[in-house]
Design an enzyme around this catalytic site. Structure first.
Site: not given
Ligand code: PMP
Length: 407
Positions: A223, A363
């Site tokens: 990100k 999520c």
């Molecule tokens: N925490 C937040 C606030 C997120 O937006 C995300 C990714 N959508 C994650 C954790 C998890 O990140 P990753 O899938 O890259 O491990």
């Protein structure tokens, strides 16, 4: 308002001038500098670090070390050994729950999270609580989408062991006052650790983990304009040294006796096996790129695009946005609904016009339940977006309203 970074810097965007990419909160596009840094590692310095006694391996070790120092500097962590490379933010948070958590949380203890958490900073704590017979409490949010500090304070006590909270909500864009939360926890539950999910903050705001004062801070490379498959966990040295390892195997050991083993120093103790050097190198290049733009400007750019989008949406009949209002302090993430148009239909209609947004629960199902929404649409902005992207989004939303009006 023009983009902060030239679109030409991003090969995927440059190849398709029609593409309007508004899903950077899910993952960000990559500048050529990141791709070049990865290629240069493979072309010039590639070997297994830490293992070989030859110059090329020493070079790979130095490259990996330099990447660690670069990312630590980007995140304001003075002690680079306290920055661990992981597979991503999800793994960083699981690492804390699985090691510190298993070693320190017992039946009757309390774990506190907030209602805004991404599943990555919710499920590991929920599961730890279930495994240990600990109490799992969810602090509600204030109207502006930040955690309700009064309620949070009421959940802190002598048995509180963990307070886990997001820096920036991936649904609302609200920015939690991390230092204030840390001060609350230190005062009312000094035995508790603070665990901050920086997945949406590290790409968008100036972050200094040392100044924030949290015990653990996680972020994901992809990100932050870096590669997929790499993330970081910054932890307090004394905690990292005291807690048990995560994965075991090569590189993370000191001695392996027949009956038992002892552990290497940090960060190696938490990095078993051949590391993801290309990921670290790519992430370091992304930090160079972001720092050259200036993180204060990156933040302001995201906030202004979000404000523009919210103002435009609120002129559309039936549109509703969640999170801080237009103009308020926030990150460049906007969740919204559009009358009777289902977010999935909206995202398909927008896709036909080359506009990529996210639709669903993001999520964050506990938060969606509290918002009373099964799904929302979400537009998120990065350095390569400009006001024409916002206009394309709004035009697509108007087209969706027309389509549904005549359906
Ligand atoms: N925490 C937040 C606030 C997120 O937006 C995300 C990714 N959508 C994650 C954790 C998890 O990140 P990753 O899938 O890259 O491990």
């Amino acid at each position: 308002m023009s983009a902060l970074a030239p679109r030409a810097d991003f090969p995927l965007l440059a190849a398709d001038p029609r593409l309007v990419y508004l899903d950077s909160a899910a993952t960000a596009q990559k500048p050529r500098a990141v791709l070049d840094a990865i290629a240069a590692f493979y072309a010039h310095d590639y070997a297994n670090p830490h293992r070989g006694a030859y110059a090329l391996s020493a070079r790979a070790t130095a490259v990996y070390r330099a990447a660690r120092e670069r990312v630590a500097r980007f995140l304001g962590a003075a002690d680079a050994d306290t920055l661990l490379f992981t597979r991503g933010c999800t793994e960083s948070l699981n690492l804390v729950a699985g090691t510190w958590g298993r070693a320190n949380v017992a039946a009757g203890d309390r774990i506190v999270v907030t209602a805004a958490e991404h599943h990555g900073n919710f499920v590991p704590w929920q599961q730890l609580a279930l495994e240990r017979g600990a109490e799992f409490r969810i602090a509600p949010l204030a109207a502006d989408g930040t955690v309700d500090r009064v309620h949070l304070a009421s959940l802190l006590g002598p048995r509180t062991k963990v307070v886990a909270f997001t820096h920036v909500s991936n649904v609302l864009g609200a920015i939690n006052p991390v230092e204030e939360i840390v001060a609350l926890v230190r005062a009312a539950a000094p035995q508790a650790i603070t665990v901050c999910d920086g997945a949406q903050a590290a790409p968008h705001l100036p972050v200094s983990v040392d100044a924030l004062g949290v015990d653990f801070y996680g972020a994901g490379g992809h990100k932050m304009l870096g590669p997929m498959g790499v993330g970081v966990l910054v932890g307090r040295r004394a905690l990292l040294e005291a807690m048990p390892p995560w994965l075991t195997g090569g590189d993370m050991i000191e001695f392996v006796h027949d009956e038992r083993s002892t552990w290497n120093v940090i960060p190696h103790k938490f990095e078993a096996g051949t590391p993801n050097v290309e990921g670290a190198v790519g992430l370091a290049a992304a930090c160079d790129y972001l720092d050259a733009l200036g993180m204060a400007r990156v933040h302001e750019h995201g906030r202004r695009l979000a404000t523009l989008a919210i103002e435009g949406m609120l002129r559309l009949p039936g549109a509703r946005t969640h999170g801080p209002p237009a103009g308020a302090e926030r990150a460049g993430v906007v969740s919204f609904t559009l009358g009777e148009v289902h977010p999935h239909d909206l995202s398909s209609i927008l896709d036909a016009k080359g506009v990529c947004i996210r639709a669903g629960h993001h999520c964050a199902q506990p938060l969606m339940r509290r918002l009373g929404a099964g799904a929302t649409a979400r537009a998120s902005f990065s350095v390569y977006n400009d006001e024409r992207d916002v206009e394309a989004l709004l035009a697509g939303m108007r087209a969706a309203l027309d389509l549904f009006a005549h359906a």
